[in-house]
Design an enzyme around this catalytic site. Structure first.
Site, PDB file in Angstrom:
ATOM      1  N   GLY A  43      68.703  12.252 -21.160  1.00 18.07           N
ATOM      2  CA  GLY A  43      69.144  13.071 -20.045  1.00 18.07           C
ATOM      3  C   GLY A  43      70.558  13.571 -20.268  1.00 18.07           C
ATOM      4  O   GLY A  43      71.277  13.109 -21.159  1.00 18.07           O
ATOM      5  N   CYS A  44      70.978  14.527 -19.447  1.00 22.70           N
ATOM      6  CA  CYS A  44      72.301  15.133 -19.636  1.00 22.70           C
ATOM      7  C   CYS A  44      73.421  14.135 -19.344  1.00 22.70           C
ATOM      8  O   CYS A  44      74.368  14.007 -20.126  1.00 22.70           O
ATOM      9  CB  CYS A  44      72.438  16.382 -18.768  1.00 22.70           C
ATOM     10  SG  CYS A  44      72.101  16.148 -17.021  1.00 22.70           S
ATOM     11  N   TYR A  45      73.321  13.419 -18.212  1.00 19.43           N
ATOM     12  CA  TYR A  45      74.349  12.429 -17.909  1.00 19.43           C
ATOM     13  C   TYR A  45      74.406  11.329 -18.976  1.00 19.43           C
ATOM     14  O   TYR A  45      75.484  11.009 -19.483  1.00 19.43           O
ATOM     15  CB  TYR A  45      74.106  11.801 -16.529  1.00 19.43           C
ATOM     16  CG  TYR A  45      74.364  12.717 -15.366  1.00 19.43           C
ATOM     17  CD1 TYR A  45      75.570  13.400 -15.244  1.00 19.43           C
ATOM     18  CD2 TYR A  45      73.404  12.904 -14.375  1.00 19.43           C
ATOM     19  CE1 TYR A  45      75.815  14.247 -14.171  1.00 19.43           C
ATOM     20  CE2 TYR A  45      73.632  13.751 -13.311  1.00 19.43           C
ATOM     21  CZ  TYR A  45      74.841  14.420 -13.191  1.00 19.43           C
ATOM     22  OH  TYR A  45      75.070  15.253 -12.131  1.00 19.43           O
TER      23      TYR A  45
END
Length: 267
Positions: A188-190
């Site tokens: 995921g981006c985070y």
């Protein structure tokens, strides 16, 4: 008025981002492809979920990649349409007409990119042939057990036996290990922004595991096209909105990966 933990949890379930931001996608998948072979011949690719925000951004990157030939674009609700209908940037690109996914296409391709809602890449993974590699942009193979997937994503994992064939691929960390797996799961981006600095710190035992505070911010594009419809009367461009505090699904990835290096639960 201040929101209660219960309200925050409900807000998180409503606003959980279905897709990941473009910058993360660009950095991760180019590194993943380069991990295979810098001198490789062109790979035929199928993109499932080609008309969504991440799907179209993925196509923009792939049309410029010297080692990729886009063989199929798939989208069940947009079969028969041209991809330029969904992004004008692709108007002058030589690309196939969108088709509904069919497992028979897998014999013609080397790599399958899935930019689909959570759960759907699991179904496609069941049809993979010996020469296929699946690169998944959703959360379907990010967690290492079906039990954890159900806990965080509130649905049963439909391809549990394929989890062991997958790798959580942070290219800077996993390097050439991706070559040994049929399924490559993009973080995921985070987690990408958080794990890249924290993993080296934990490996060197430079930080304790019981006081990790993460303050992350992401652009609205990370929520896909639907965000504009959901908040059409609100200003998305000059404001911040806190969500998923303590309950964000990406917590599961972060804790899972950091535990590999700290050998302890993260708090």
């Amino acid at each position: 008025p201040r929101e209660t933990p219960g309200q925050l949890k409900e807000k998180n379930l409503e606003e959980e981002k279905p897709e990941e931001a473009f910058s993360f996608l660009k950095d991760n998948f180019f590194l993943i492809l380069n991990c295979y072979n810098n001198k490789m011949q062109k790979l035929n690719a199928l993109i499932a979920g080609s008309t969504g925000y991440i799907g179209t951004q993925l196509i923009k990157l792939l049309v410029g990649h010297k080692n990729i030939n886009i063989k199929y674009l798939c989208g069940n609700k947009s079969s028969g349409k041209n991809i330029s209908t969904f992004d004008k940037f692709l108007r002058n690109k030589k690309l196939p007409i969108i088709k509904s996914f069919n497992k028979k296409y897998l014999k013609d391709v080397d790599v399958i990119f899935t930019a689909l809602p959570n759960g759907e890449a699991q179904n496609i993974s069941k049809f993979l042939l010996s020469h296929n590699t699946l690169i998944d942009l959703s959360a379907d193979f990010r967690l290492n057990t079906g039990r954890n997937y159900k806990k965080w994503y509130k649905q049963k994992h439909k391809a549990v036996n394929n989890i062991k064939k997958s790798i959580y691929a942070l290219p800077e960390i996993t390097n050439n290990k991706v070559k040994n797996f049929k399924i490559i799961s993009c973080p995921g981006c985070y987690p990408t922004s958080i794990l890249l600095p924290l993993i080296p710190i934990f490996k060197k035992k430079l930080a304790k595991n019981n006081n990790v505070i993460i303050d992350s911010k992401s652009g609205y594009s990370g929520a896909g096209r639907g965000i504009h419809k959901k908040y059409k009367n609100k200003n998305l461009y000059e404001s911040l909105s806190a969500y998923g505090i303590g309950f964000h699904r990406h917590n599961s990835e972060i804790e899972q990966e950091l535990k590999k290096y700290s050998k302890k639960d993260i708090h």
